[in-house]
Design a protein around this motif. Structure first.
Motif, mmCIF file in Angstrom:
data_model
loop_
_atom_site.group_PDB
_atom_site.id
_atom_site.type_symbol
_atom_site.label_atom_id
_atom_site.label_comp_id
_atom_site.label_asym_id
_atom_site.label_seq_id
_atom_site.Cartn_x
_atom_site.Cartn_y
_atom_site.Cartn_z
ATOM 1 N N THR A 58 0.843 -1.195 0.000
ATOM 2 C CA THR A 58 0.000 0.000 0.000
ATOM 3 C C THR A 58 0.876 1.242 0.000
ATOM 4 O OG1 THR A 58 -1.629 -1.221 1.311
ATOM 5 C CG2 THR A 58 -1.874 1.181 1.219
ATOM 6 N N VAL A 59 0.551 2.191 -0.859
ATOM 7 C CA VAL A 59 1.266 3.467 -0.898
ATOM 8 C C VAL A 59 0.301 4.576 -0.497
ATOM 9 C CG1 VAL A 59 2.491 5.135 -2.347
ATOM 10 C CG2 VAL A 59 2.839 2.676 -2.703
ATOM 11 N N VAL A 60 0.736 5.411 0.453
ATOM 12 C CA VAL A 60 -0.086 6.525 0.908
ATOM 13 C C VAL A 60 0.704 7.821 0.747
ATOM 14 C CG1 VAL A 60 -1.407 5.139 2.540
ATOM 15 C CG2 VAL A 60 0.695 6.242 3.302
ATOM 16 N N GLY A 61 -0.020 8.918 0.620
ATOM 17 C CA GLY A 61 0.623 10.215 0.483
ATOM 18 C C GLY A 61 -0.376 11.333 0.644
ATOM 19 N N ASN A 62 0.115 12.563 0.499
ATOM 20 C CA ASN A 62 -0.717 13.740 0.693
ATOM 21 C C ASN A 62 -0.430 14.743 -0.414
ATOM 22 O OD1 ASN A 62 -2.523 15.501 2.013
ATOM 23 N ND2 ASN A 62 -0.852 16.508 3.091
ATOM 24 N N VAL A 63 -1.446 15.084 -1.200
ATOM 25 C CA VAL A 63 -1.283 16.047 -2.282
ATOM 26 C C VAL A 63 -1.631 17.442 -1.780
ATOM 27 C CG1 VAL A 63 -1.967 16.717 -4.606
ATOM 28 C CG2 VAL A 63 -1.869 14.300 -3.993
ATOM 29 N N ALA A 169 -7.833 11.876 6.746
ATOM 30 C CA ALA A 169 -6.827 12.408 7.658
ATOM 31 C C ALA A 169 -5.553 11.582 7.536
ATOM 32 C CB ALA A 169 -7.322 12.384 9.102
ATOM 33 N N ILE A 170 -4.427 12.236 7.808
ATOM 34 C CA ILE A 170 -3.142 11.538 7.858
ATOM 35 C C ILE A 170 -2.931 11.019 9.277
ATOM 36 C CG2 ILE A 170 -0.642 11.806 7.676
ATOM 37 C CD1 ILE A 170 -1.072 13.804 5.496
ATOM 38 N N VAL A 171 -2.523 9.746 9.375
ATOM 39 C CA VAL A 171 -2.277 9.109 10.670
ATOM 40 C C VAL A 171 -0.776 9.103 10.929
ATOM 41 C CG1 VAL A 171 -2.701 7.072 12.083
ATOM 42 C CG2 VAL A 171 -4.270 7.629 10.203
ATOM 43 N N HIS A 172 -0.364 9.644 12.055
ATOM 44 C CA HIS A 172 1.060 9.742 12.400
ATOM 45 C C HIS A 172 1.396 8.798 13.553
ATOM 46 C CE1 HIS A 172 1.766 13.458 10.010
ATOM 47 N NE2 HIS A 172 0.487 13.636 10.253
ATOM 48 N N GLY A 173 2.619 8.263 13.509
ATOM 49 C CA GLY A 173 3.092 7.382 14.573
ATOM 50 C C GLY A 173 4.262 7.976 15.316
ATOM 51 N N TYR A 174 4.890 7.151 16.139
ATOM 52 C CA TYR A 174 6.057 7.590 16.912
ATOM 53 C C TYR A 174 7.344 7.364 16.128
ATOM 54 C CZ TYR A 174 2.974 8.034 20.920
ATOM 55 O OH TYR A 174 1.957 8.434 21.779
ATOM 56 N N GLU A 175 7.460 6.172 15.509
ATOM 57 C CA GLU A 175 8.666 5.854 14.770
ATOM 58 C C GLU A 175 8.607 6.407 13.353
ATOM 59 O OE1 GLU A 175 11.272 4.514 16.159
ATOM 60 O OE2 GLU A 175 10.197 4.314 18.067
ATOM 61 N N LYS A 176 7.410 6.318 12.727
ATOM 62 C CA LYS A 176 7.238 6.815 11.365
ATOM 63 C C LYS A 176 6.449 8.113 11.402
ATOM 64 C CE LYS A 176 7.277 2.285 9.073
ATOM 65 N NZ LYS A 176 6.491 1.347 8.235
ATOM 66 N N TYR A 177 6.911 9.060 10.572
ATOM 67 C CA TYR A 177 6.220 10.352 10.555
ATOM 68 C C TYR A 177 4.787 10.179 10.058
ATOM 69 C CZ TYR A 177 5.007 15.125 9.572
ATOM 70 O OH TYR A 177 4.356 16.326 9.558
ATOM 71 N N LEU A 179 1.994 7.122 9.153
ATOM 72 C CA LEU A 179 1.684 5.699 9.179
ATOM 73 C C LEU A 179 0.739 5.302 8.055
ATOM 74 C CD1 LEU A 179 1.005 5.008 12.980
ATOM 75 C CD2 LEU A 179 3.002 4.323 11.655
ATOM 76 N N ASP A 180 -0.306 6.141 7.858
ATOM 77 C CA ASP A 180 -1.369 5.725 6.952
ATOM 78 C C ASP A 180 -2.238 6.927 6.609
ATOM 79 O OD1 ASP A 180 -2.854 3.953 5.466
ATOM 80 O OD2 ASP A 180 -4.038 3.210 7.139
ATOM 81 N N VAL A 181 -3.180 6.710 5.714
ATOM 82 C CA VAL A 181 -4.255 7.655 5.432
ATOM 83 C C VAL A 181 -5.555 6.949 5.791
ATOM 84 C CG1 VAL A 181 -5.529 8.856 3.627
ATOM 85 C CG2 VAL A 181 -3.032 8.917 3.640
ATOM 86 N N ALA A 182 -6.365 7.594 6.616
ATOM 87 C CA ALA A 182 -7.605 6.976 7.094
ATOM 88 C C ALA A 182 -8.792 7.871 6.762
ATOM 89 C CB ALA A 182 -7.523 6.725 8.597
ATOM 90 N N GLN A 183 -9.987 7.292 6.840
ATOM 91 C CA GLN A 183 -11.210 8.040 6.580
ATOM 92 C C GLN A 183 -12.310 7.539 7.502
ATOM 93 O OE1 GLN A 183 -11.675 6.556 2.484
ATOM 94 N NE2 GLN A 183 -13.623 5.667 3.110
ATOM 95 N N ASN A 184 -13.380 8.332 7.612
ATOM 96 C CA ASN A 184 -14.499 7.879 8.422
ATOM 97 C C ASN A 184 -15.145 6.661 7.768
ATOM 98 O OD1 ASN A 184 -15.346 9.942 6.423
ATOM 99 N ND2 ASN A 184 -17.408 9.429 7.128
ATOM 100 N N SER A 206 -4.474 -2.922 9.994
ATOM 101 C CA SER A 206 -3.254 -3.435 9.377
ATOM 102 C C SER A 206 -2.039 -2.622 9.783
ATOM 103 C CB SER A 206 -3.398 -3.415 7.853
ATOM 104 O OG SER A 206 -3.521 -2.093 7.377
ATOM 105 N N VAL A 207 -2.263 -1.414 10.308
ATOM 106 C CA VAL A 207 -1.161 -0.588 10.800
ATOM 107 C C VAL A 207 -0.979 -0.919 12.272
ATOM 108 C CG1 VAL A 207 -0.321 1.760 11.141
ATOM 109 C CG2 VAL A 207 -1.724 1.221 9.155
ATOM 110 N N SER A 208 0.038 -1.681 12.569
ATOM 111 C CA SER A 208 0.202 -2.219 13.919
ATOM 112 C C SER A 208 0.854 -1.239 14.883
ATOM 113 C CB SER A 208 1.019 -3.516 13.871
ATOM 114 O OG SER A 208 2.291 -3.276 13.278
ATOM 115 N N GLU A 209 1.545 -0.224 14.376
ATOM 116 C CA GLU A 209 2.234 0.702 15.263
ATOM 117 C C GLU A 209 1.248 1.632 15.966
ATOM 118 O OE1 GLU A 209 5.606 2.724 13.762
ATOM 119 O OE2 GLU A 209 6.081 1.174 12.299
#
Length: 421
Positions: A58-63, A169-177, A179-184, A206-209
């Motif tokens: 899976t590839v995620v990003g922000n335009v 929304a962009i999901v941020h973690g501790y180790e990775k700036y 993690l994922d892109v999520a939606q309602n 699926s995002v375990s962090e």
């Protein structure tokens, strides 16, 4: 345990989420300053790939659109997998000026241990789509919980109803700036002018962090995913909108049954809505999941497209089969729906009012069949149309002029404010 802003007690493990809630607006706009030529771009630190729990890369990003006009970006993403380059193109949703909207793209073909995501290529076309009149309410009701989900509220600050809005929304973690892109996940059917509604976003299991915070909340009013598969020796294009994900679409040899793999990784029920172009308009579908029948609703929209909608159970996966397609490929559909032509006949024969006819013209603008830059949004009571426009409408109804000629006439008259709608 939950985190609240600004002065309420906060869990120590998630204390940094205050940064997201209190400074979210400026965060999305100034975190990464673009160079002069990068008016539409994807920041490197908001772009990465990972394997989900099903083993799908899976590839995620922000335009980020930092132009003063709205646009529709086309994103080309390439991944190197065991020295093989796999490329996919995503037609992103329209992005209003000075707005960020994230994206997510799946690569089920990738199986290597260390895939490498190459820098994305971006192209875009201008559009006159105005900003979505939905505002995220940044107050103490925007809460990030210890299990990683977030709740908040949205408000329709415009003067028109918005149908099927979603919140990205962009999901941020501790180790990775990122993690994922999520939606309602829960479907919001519509939000009326001035109305305030709640929303909930869960991180993909699926995002375990652990989730640190969310940023760049982006309301959108269209998130359909286009797919193409082979049918009777030709390309069959269709779309779907869902909280689940579907891939590997394939028709049987007869071209009457569509098989497509899907899964919902969330511990919540969601929905799916498939849109198919008609072949004869008399199709009658049946739907199974893993060869067991499921309840669904079949309907047709204003443009004449079929919709097949159903609930998707939590943590469900398997092969979806939609049967009932007719052989062959869909004919080219007219640009203007038939019901607008019927309305035109009734209008030129004085069977319906100017207002009822203009509702059809307004529909053409809503669907971006025709467009006018900087078109004002006004109340229906202020709509107007000169009597003499019936001449052009009659010519179109009698097929003395083409659909394109009629659309160009209406577009020109609205641009000159002879028609106000």
């Amino acid at each position: 345990m939950k985190n609240q802003h600004p002065d309420l007690k906060i869990s120590s493990t998630l204390s940094n989420s205050i940064f997201c809630i209190s400074t979210i607006v400026c965060f999305c706009l100034v975190l990464f300053s673009p160079v002069a030529h990068a008016d539409v771009f994807i920041p490197d630190n908001e772009y990465h790939g990972y394997y989900d729990f099903e083993g799908i890369y899976t590839v995620v990003g922000n335009v980020k659109n930092q132009n003063d006009f709205a646009l529709i970006p086309t994103i080309t993403i390439s991944v190197i997998d065991n020295e093989t380059k796999i490329t996919k193109t995503l037609n992103h949703v329209p992005i209003p000026p000075m707005v960020d909207i994230p994206f997510k793209l799946k690569f089920p073909e990738i199986h290597g241990q260390n895939p490498v995501v190459l820098k994305a290529e971006l192209k875009y076309v201008k559009t006159d789509k105005p900003p979505i009149p939905i505002q995220i309410i940044y107050d103490k009701t925007l809460i990030t919980y210890d299990d990683g989900h977030v709740t908040g509220r949205i408000k329709n600050i415009g003067n028109q109803t918005v149908y099927n809005p979603k919140i990205f929304a962009i999901v941020h973690g501790y180790e990775k700036y990122i993690l994922d892109v999520a939606q309602n996940i829960d479907r919001i059917e519509k939000i009326e002018p001035g109305e305030i509604l709640n929303f909930t976003i869960y991180p993909d299991p699926s995002v375990s962090e652990p989730v640190r915070f969310y940023s760049c909340f982006a309301p959108v009013d269209t998130t359909v995913i286009p797919l193409t598969t082979k049918k009777n020796n030709g390309d069959f294009d269709f779309r779907y909108d869902s909280g689940a994900w579907y891939y590997a679409a394939k028709f049987d040899e007869k071209g009457t049954t569509l098989n497509i793999k899907g899964y919902n990784s969330y511990p919540l029920e969601t929905y799916a809505n498939f849109e198919f172009p008609p072949i004869s308009g008399n199709e009658k579908f049946t739907v199974t999941l893993n060869d067991e029948s499921i309840e669904f609703i079949q309907s047709v929209d204003e443009m004449g497209f079929w919709h097949v909608a159903f609930k998707v159970e939590s943590r469900s996966q398997g092969v979806l089969k939609i049967s009932g397609f007719e052989k062959g490929l869909p004919p080219e559909l007219p640009k203007i729906p038939q019901w607008i032509k019927v309305n035109t006949e009734w209008w030129i024969t004085n069977q319906i009012s100017d207002l009822e006819f203009l509702e059809g013209i307004d529909f053409l603008f809503e669907k971006q069949i025709i467009s006018v830059p900087e078109r004002d949004v006004i109340a229906e009571s202020q709509w107007k149309i000169p009597e003499w426009v019936k001449i052009s409408a009659e010519w179109w109804y009698e097929e003395k002029i083409s659909d394109d000629d009629f659309l160009n006439t209406i577009e020109n008259l609205v641009k000159r404010k002879i028609i106000v709608v």
